[in-house]
Every structure is written in structure tokens, then in C-alpha cells.
Design a protein around this motif. Structure first.
Motif, PDB file in Angstrom:
ATOM      1  N   THR A 255       0.831  -1.201   0.000  1.00  0.00           N
ATOM      2  CA  THR A 255       0.000   0.000   0.000  1.00  0.00           C
ATOM      3  C   THR A 255       0.863   1.248   0.000  1.00  0.00           C
ATOM      4  OG1 THR A 255      -1.688  -1.225   1.234  1.00  0.00           O
ATOM      5  CG2 THR A 255      -1.901   1.173   1.164  1.00  0.00           C
ATOM      6  N   ALA A 256       1.922   1.259   0.813  1.00  0.00           N
ATOM      7  CA  ALA A 256       2.827   2.411   0.839  1.00  0.00           C
ATOM      8  C   ALA A 256       3.505   2.607  -0.510  1.00  0.00           C
ATOM      9  CB  ALA A 256       3.878   2.219   1.932  1.00  0.00           C
ATOM     10  N   TYR A 257       3.903   1.522  -1.148  1.00  0.00           N
ATOM     11  CA  TYR A 257       4.526   1.606  -2.472  1.00  0.00           C
ATOM     12  C   TYR A 257       3.604   2.349  -3.454  1.00  0.00           C
ATOM     13  CZ  TYR A 257       6.133   0.012  -7.066  1.00  0.00           C
ATOM     14  OH  TYR A 257       6.541  -0.040  -8.380  1.00  0.00           O
ATOM     15  N   LEU A 258       2.334   2.020  -3.433  1.00  0.00           N
ATOM     16  CA  LEU A 258       1.385   2.670  -4.335  1.00  0.00           C
ATOM     17  C   LEU A 258       1.107   4.103  -3.899  1.00  0.00           C
ATOM     18  CD1 LEU A 258      -1.025  -0.366  -4.732  1.00  0.00           C
ATOM     19  CD2 LEU A 258       0.521   0.530  -6.488  1.00  0.00           C
ATOM     20  N   GLU A 259       1.036   4.345  -2.585  1.00  0.00           N
ATOM     21  CA  GLU A 259       0.795   5.699  -2.092  1.00  0.00           C
ATOM     22  C   GLU A 259       1.922   6.654  -2.490  1.00  0.00           C
ATOM     23  OE1 GLU A 259      -1.236   6.798   1.567  1.00  0.00           O
ATOM     24  OE2 GLU A 259      -0.711   4.792   2.283  1.00  0.00           O
ATOM     25  N   TYR A 260       3.149   6.258  -2.237  1.00  0.00           N
ATOM     26  CA  TYR A 260       4.276   7.106  -2.646  1.00  0.00           C
ATOM     27  C   TYR A 260       4.295   7.285  -4.161  1.00  0.00           C
ATOM     28  CZ  TYR A 260       6.409   6.759   2.032  1.00  0.00           C
ATOM     29  OH  TYR A 260       6.680   6.840   3.375  1.00  0.00           O
ATOM     30  N   GLY A 261       3.886   6.246  -4.873  1.00  0.00           N
ATOM     31  CA  GLY A 261       3.892   6.325  -6.330  1.00  0.00           C
ATOM     32  C   GLY A 261       2.991   7.411  -6.877  1.00  0.00           C
TER      33      GLY A 261
END
Length: 722
Positions: A255-261
Motif C-alpha cells: 500500500t505504501a509503495y502505491l501511495e508514494y507512487g
């Protein structure tokens, strides 16, 4: 000597006064709040060498003087956000979320002038948030009449009313920020002849959508007065449960990977600054240190997979991290931060200043695949037939039981988005959220992508010219997959595809027609110019509900590629200069660990060990420094990693001098590389003391020395003799 802090690569926010235990030696500090103590706090941090900014809430704060009429003689409680039952949506006692009226904007402007007078170099206007459940206060009703030139309609009465209310909410905060930033920039120029910068710390579009909050997001790109953002992504946002293969649970890294993305997309291709936030703990004080630490490593790793950003807010509220106490693992009482975790934090916080690397390499065949998002995802987060009479509450991801019933929980899962991303991400394919709205803003915005996935079942295009940009991109060789069964009830809101002479049943029909295809497209793959369009008539949330639909989505994407260009694996691996960022997925193709061989420094280990073989298990992440990486600049002394800020390195030919600084009371450790083993290393802890020999451990193969000491906020002088 050049002031390296002016690059503002790392910073933190803090509401308490300066203290040696939280002197983290970043480039800048954001003094929080505009109370009477603010000018004194600013001077204290300036006196310690920091570039000083101010941060304050733009949607909420200690603004009781305004609410109770002490500012202009009129009470302003009618401007508090309210839900359909007339209840105030609150951030605390006498701290409501506000409707950003002109009067409230003017009030904030006057309050913040005090910070400008105190000499801050930048202002951060935090979290412009309007809850989906809001839209019922008298102030909002007035704004509706002004904006839409019609009588206010209760947002819960229809999806059209909800959609229009949400668009208005985003507009109001855009207006507020534009007016406030413009006036204060002029004030700073006229009164002090200096340039004042403005930044917006904001949650990601992904989190705001899942938590059911409306915010301007990409609309801020249209404001020249906004200089950048802080991506407020941390454990508290990213541990929000979501669904993959029918299982609802926390997936913090993914989820963090997508949020930062998606946050990266607010600055990609612009000159604006972005800082990625990390939090070594989180707002919820009920977890133990092991939980905080494991999730912190996931968050940091996720952020480093987005190399267009190399600035970081290394902690909000370090006082609660380094001076706070949290539950013991056995549940018996509380304990302060373990020394080894404190040391690890400082190692990473200092390392983060070094991620502006020119050499970027993804390991694997697959180029990033884009999944399109738009600000309108936030506009579709209420369904009258789902929430009903007892569902009008704000949801911040912390209470899984807040909304009852399967349909309500399904709404909160937001599986439409995760269904399009997790099947690929879990297969080691670097998925990136892409801001659909930016196609109108930047003519070459899509040039970095060869493959895009789009669905209008949970978002809507702002204007028809977006489809012209998509069509041109496809004709130039792009591969577009559209996923959707046209069942979304928001297809019927009053919008450009069904108004003013247009009669499309949904915006996808206009997209297909613009691509030169039939409006009522059948499932299949179609050549368009030099590119390809594929249509999968499946609702995106179905791809999160079971493995069969997830595989169907992945197979459909695979058909857009040649066999030689497609690769699935159970990990992501990115190289940024000498740094290796890795994450191995659970729920993936296999349970095999990732094995790396070389000569590395493990940056997640507070001992900074040398490792020749590294094994990363599924569900784990790792950050390494590759000692075989050769920089172009030869150095007699190279700082590989340190829990101190290492500065003022001087080599006069006979010995090397350096200054090491760090917060008081936290163990110091540095791994330094030399051309040959030093004959001795000495330190001086106080100005009145002489230099004393200090033991160090030499590793011949890596040509590195490991030195241990105690950090001091005033600094330790170190001399290395060849």
C-alpha cells in the motif's frame, strides 16, 4: 563554506521547543503551530543551524478565537464541517474541520503573517481536508449556491449530489490555498524583500479516497503559488486493510509503495519539491516497538522505489519517538525506544540525504506499468443505498467496525483500485499509479510509459480532451487496457459525456469512439495506429476478490507484450547508485527467498555489518550499500553509513578531520572507507579536552573501519591518521 542545509534534503516537524535529544541534524525543521511561543521556538532552531519553516493546519487547528468571534465580532461555528445529522466533524475539543470560506482564509492569512515576521523561509499548510460525510453546514450551503447558482441539494440524496458536493469541496480548498499563498508571498516581498515558499503536506490520493476524504490533490498543480508538497504516507495510512485474493488484511509495504507512487506524480516533470514522509512510530500509541520498527522498514523501502523523489521528512514529532514510551510486547507496562532501534533510525535518517543518484536501474525485464487515477476517485465515496441512516461518520482507517454490513465494508476496502494493482505488484511487476488529470496539463506526460491500465468504474475523466491525449499516446505505440463492465452508478452524474448534446452512457464510450473504435466495444484486443487497445468487461473489484479474476487480469495484460518482454517474479529490486532496495512479496508466485551475493553493508542492521550473502524472505525488505559500486570521484575517506551527521571533512595530507553530530544519548556508529587501514583514530568530545585514541574494527576486504562512540548534539571531532 557552502551551507549544505540549503538543499533541504531532509527535515522534520516538531511542536515542542528545541532539545538536544531531538536535535536530529537534518537540513531544516518545521516549527509546528502559530501560538504565542512560535517566535521563540523559531529562534531556538535557527540558533542551532537549521533552516526553519512553519507548519500549521489549513483545515483545522487551535482557531478558537475565530470560532468564538474574538477576531471580528461574529461567531463562525456555522463554518464547521457537519454531517447529515447536524453533528460537527471534529479533530478535537473546539477543533472542528472547517469549510474554507473567504473569511476563514483571511483569518489564516493574518495569523500566519506572524510567522513571516519571525523570519521563516517557508510555510507548510497541512492537510486541506473535507470529509465525504460533510457538506451540511450553513457555510457550505452558501458556497453551493454561489458556485452552482442553484439551491443546495443534500449530498446523500443521490450520487449526482454527492459528486457535485465533492467537486465543490475540492474547489474550496484550492481557492483557499491560492488566495492565502498569493497574499502572503506578496506580503513577504513588500515588507521584507524576500521570497517566501509554500508547501502542502497532504495524504496521498489513494489514502484520501480509501478513508473517504476530499482534497485538492492534483488541482494544486494549477496554482503557481504552491512550490511543492510533503507526501504524508506512513504506517497509519498504509496499514489500512485491503483485499487481495479475497483476503482482507494489512499490506503495509504494498500500500505504501502505491501511495508514494501517486504522490510522485504531483512533481514528476515539474520544478516543484516533494518530500516523502516516514514515521518511526505512528499516531496510534497502542503498538509495541517491534511493530513500529517492522512497519517503518516497510515504509522506508516502499518510498525508495520511486527515484524521482530524493527528499524526505524523516519524522513527524521526533519528541514522541525518542522521548516517548509505548507498550511492552508482553503487555506489562511501557518502555522507551530501544537503543538499537534509535541507532537504526539515525543511520537511515542520515543515509536518506544521499539518494539523489543519477544511476537508476530496475533489475528485471519489466518496465513500469501505469494504472490511471484521477482526483475524481475522491468524489465517488458515498453511496446512499449502502451507508443508509447509521453510516454518516468520518472514517480514518482506524476502526474496522465503524461501518456495519458487507456492502459498507466493501466500500471501505476500495477494491476497485487494489484489484487492478495487486495482481501485478505481487508478481514483481513495478506498477505505478499515474495521474489521469495530468494528461491535460503536460503534453508529454505519458511518454515514460508503454503500458497503461484504466477503468471508469471508480473514477471519471475531468474533460473530453483527456481522451484526445490518450488516443495520441496509443497511436504513437502505447498499449492501453480498459477494464470495466459499465455498472458504476456514478456514470449517470450530470457531466460532459451526457450533457450539452452529448449522449454517451458512460465516459468509456467516448474514449472508445475517440480511439476510432465502436462505442459498444466487445471484449478483445484492437490495433489503433501503432498501438494496441484491449477491453476486459470485468468490474475491477472482482480482480481483488479471488485468484481466478486476478489471473485473468494479469493474463490480459500479458497478451499486450511479446513473450521476451514479459517477466514475473516474487520480488522488486532497484539500484540507486550504490544503494540496493529490495522487497520480496508474500502471497506471490512462490515462497522462495531472494539471495544476493557481493560485498554489502546492511543498512537495516544497527551494527552496520559487512555481508557477502544476503537472504530476503517473503514479506521482508532490505536496504544495502553495495561496496563493489565504484563512484567516479576518488575519495581518501568515504562515509558509507553513520548514525551521525558527518560534516567538515578536511584532508590536509597528513590526517583527516571531520565533525560528527547527533542527538544526545543515542549510540553513535560510523562505517568509513579508506584507501588503506588508518594507523589510529582519535576523537575529542569537548572543546576543552584533548584528542583520545578510540578503538575501531578494520575489515580488510571492504577497506572499511567501524567506529563506535556516543553522539553529542554539539558534535564530536574525529581525526584519522594514515
Amino acid at each position: 563554506m557552502e551551507n549544505t542545509r540549503l538543499a533541504e534534503k531532509t527535515g522534520f516537524q516538531e511542536r515542542v521547543a528545541y532539545h538536544p535529544t531531538i536535535d536530529l541534524r537534518t537540513d531544516f525543521v518545521m516549527v509546528y503551530g502559530i501560538d504565542d511561543s512560535m517566535p521563540k521556538r523559531i529562534k531556538e532552531w535557527q540558533g542551532r543551524g537549521y533552516v526553519v519553516h512553519l507548519m500549521t493546519g489549513v483545515a483545522w487547528g487551535e482557531y478558537q478565537d475565530y470560532l468564538y468571534g474574538e477576531v471580528d465580532g461574529r461567531e463562525h461555528w456555522d463554518e464547521a464541517q457537519k454531517n447529515r445529522f447536524g453533528e460537527i466533524i471534529s479533530h478535537g475539543k473546539d477543533v472542528p474541520y472547517m469549510v474554507p470560506t473567504i473569511a476563514f482564509t483571511n483569518y489564516l492569512t493574518e495569523r500566519i503573517k506572524v510567522a513571516v515576521d519571525a523570519g521563516v523561509e517557508a510555510i507548510h499548510l497541512e492537510e486541506p481536508e473535507f470529509w465525504v460525510e460533510g457538506g451540511y453546514s450553513e457555510a457550505f450551503k452558501r458556497e453551493w449556491q454561489i458556485f452552482y447558482k442553484e439551491a443546495w441539494i443534500p449530498p446523500h440524496e443521490s450520487v449526482d449530489a454527492q459528486y457535485r458536493a465533492s467537486k465543490l469541496k475540492a474547489y474550496l480548498y484550492t481557492r483557499c490555498l491560492d488566495r492565502l499563498c498569493a497574499e502572503l508571498k506578496e506580503y513577504a516581498q513588500v515588507r521584507y524583500q524576500r521570497t517566501l515558499r509554500f508547501y502542502v503536506p497532504t495524504h496521498s490520493l489513494i489514502n484520501y479516497t480509501q478513508w473517504r476524504i476530499v482534497s485538492p490533490q492534483s488541482q494544486l498543480l494549477s496554482l503557481p503559488t504552491v512550490d511543492g508538497y510533503i507526501a504524508q504516507v506512513w504506517t497509519g495510512t498504509s496499514r489500512t486493510p485491503n483485499v487481495y485474493n479475497g483476503i482482507r488484511k494489512e499490506r503495509t509495504f504494498e500500500t505504501a509503495y502505491l501511495e508514494y507512487g501517486i504522490m510522485q506524480e504531483l512533481v514528476r516533470g515539474t520544478e516543484r519539491r516533494m518530500w516523502f514522509l516516514h514515521d518511526p512510530i505512528e499516531d496510534n500509541p497502542n503498538y509495541d516497538w517491534d511493530d513500529y520498527r517492522n512497519n517503518y522498514y516497510k515504509i522506508v523501502t516502499a518510498s525508495l522505489f520511486h527515484p524521482a523523489v530524493h527528499r524526505y521528512e524523516i519524522s513527524p514529532w521526533p519528541n514522541r519517538v525518542f522521548n516517548g514510551s509505548y507498550p511492552k510486547k508482553n503487555g506489562q507496562g511501557k518502555e522507551a525506544i530501544p537503543p538499537e532501534y534509535a541507532t537504526s533510525l539515525l543511520i537511515l535518517m542520515n543515509t536518506l540525504r544521499d539518494f539523489d543518484q543519477s544511476e537508476i536501474e530496475w533489475v528485471g525485464k519489466m518496465a513500469p506499468i501505469g494504472v490511471l487515477l484521477a482526483d475524481s476517485t475522491m468524489f465517488q465515496r458515498n453511496h446512499p443505498d449502502i451507508l443508509g441512516e447509521d453510516g454518516s461518520q468520518k472514517y480514518d482507517g482506524t476502526d474496522a467496525e465503524m461501518l456495519k454490513g458487507d456492502k459498507a465494508q466493501e466500500l471501505l476496502d476500495w477494491s476497485e483500485f487494489y484489484g487492478l494493482t495487486f495482481p501485478l505488484l505481487k508478481s514483481g511487476i513495478p506498477v505505478r499509479p499515474v495521474q489521469l488529470d495530468n494528461i491535460r496539463r503536460f503534453s508529454s506526460y505519458l511518454d515514460d510509459y508503454q503500458t497503461l491500465i484504466l477503468s471508469y468504474e471508480f473514477l471519471k475523466p475531468e474533460a473530453p480532451d483527456i481522451h484526445l491525449g490518450l488516443s495520441q499516446w496509443v497511436q504513437n505505440g502505447g498499449r492501453l487496457l480498459y477494464v470495466g463492465d459499465h455498472s458504476d452508478d456514478y456514470h449517470h452524474v450530470r457531466e460532459w459525456w451526457n450533457s450539452n448534446g452529448s449522449s454517451y452512457e458512460n465516459p468509456a464510450e467516448h474514449l472508445f469512439e475517440t480511439l476510432g473504435l465502436e462505442r459498444k466495444l466487445e471484449q478483445g484486443t484492437y490495433p489503433v495506429g501503432n498501438g494496441i487497445v484491449s477491453f476486459l468487461p470485468l468490474h475491477p473489484k472482482a480482480c481483488a476478490q479471488n485468484r481466478q479474476n486476478a489471473e485473468l487480469l494479469k493474463d490480459t495484460v500479458r497478451q499486450l507484450f511479446s513473450t521476451n518482454d514479459w517477466e514475473e517474479k516474487n520480488y522488486l529490486l532497484l539500484k540507486r547508485g550504490p544503494y540496493i532496495i529490495s522487497a520480496v512479496m508474500d502471497e506471490s508466485l512462490s515462497e522462495e527467498p531472494l539471495k544476493l551475493q557481493g560485498v554489502y553493508v546492511d543498512l537495516f542492521d544497527h551494527h552496520l555489518p559487512i555481508r557477502k550473502e544476503v537472504v530476503v524472505q517473503p514479506g521482508k525488505q532490505l536496504l544495502l550499500y553495495d561496496l563493489n559500486y565504484r563512484t567516479t570521484k576518488q575519495m581518501d575517506c568515504q562515509v558509507i553509513a553513520s548514525s551521525s551527521r558527518v560534516e567538515n571533512i578536511v584532508n590536509d595530507g597528513s590526517e583527516i578531520d571531520m565533525l560528527l553530530t547527533g542527538p544526545l544519548g543515542i549510540p553513535g556508529i560510523s562505517r568509513l572507507r579508506f584507501a588503506k587501514k588508518p594507523s589510529k583514530i582519535r576523537i575529542k568530545e569537548n572543546a576543552q579536552d584533548g584528542y583520545q585514541d578510540i578503538r575501531f574494527v578494520w575489515d580488510q576486504e571492504s577497506q572499511t573501519a567501524l567506529v563506535r562512540y556516543e553522539n553529542k548534539h554539539d558534535g564530536i571531532n574525529m581525526k584519522i591518521s594514515p
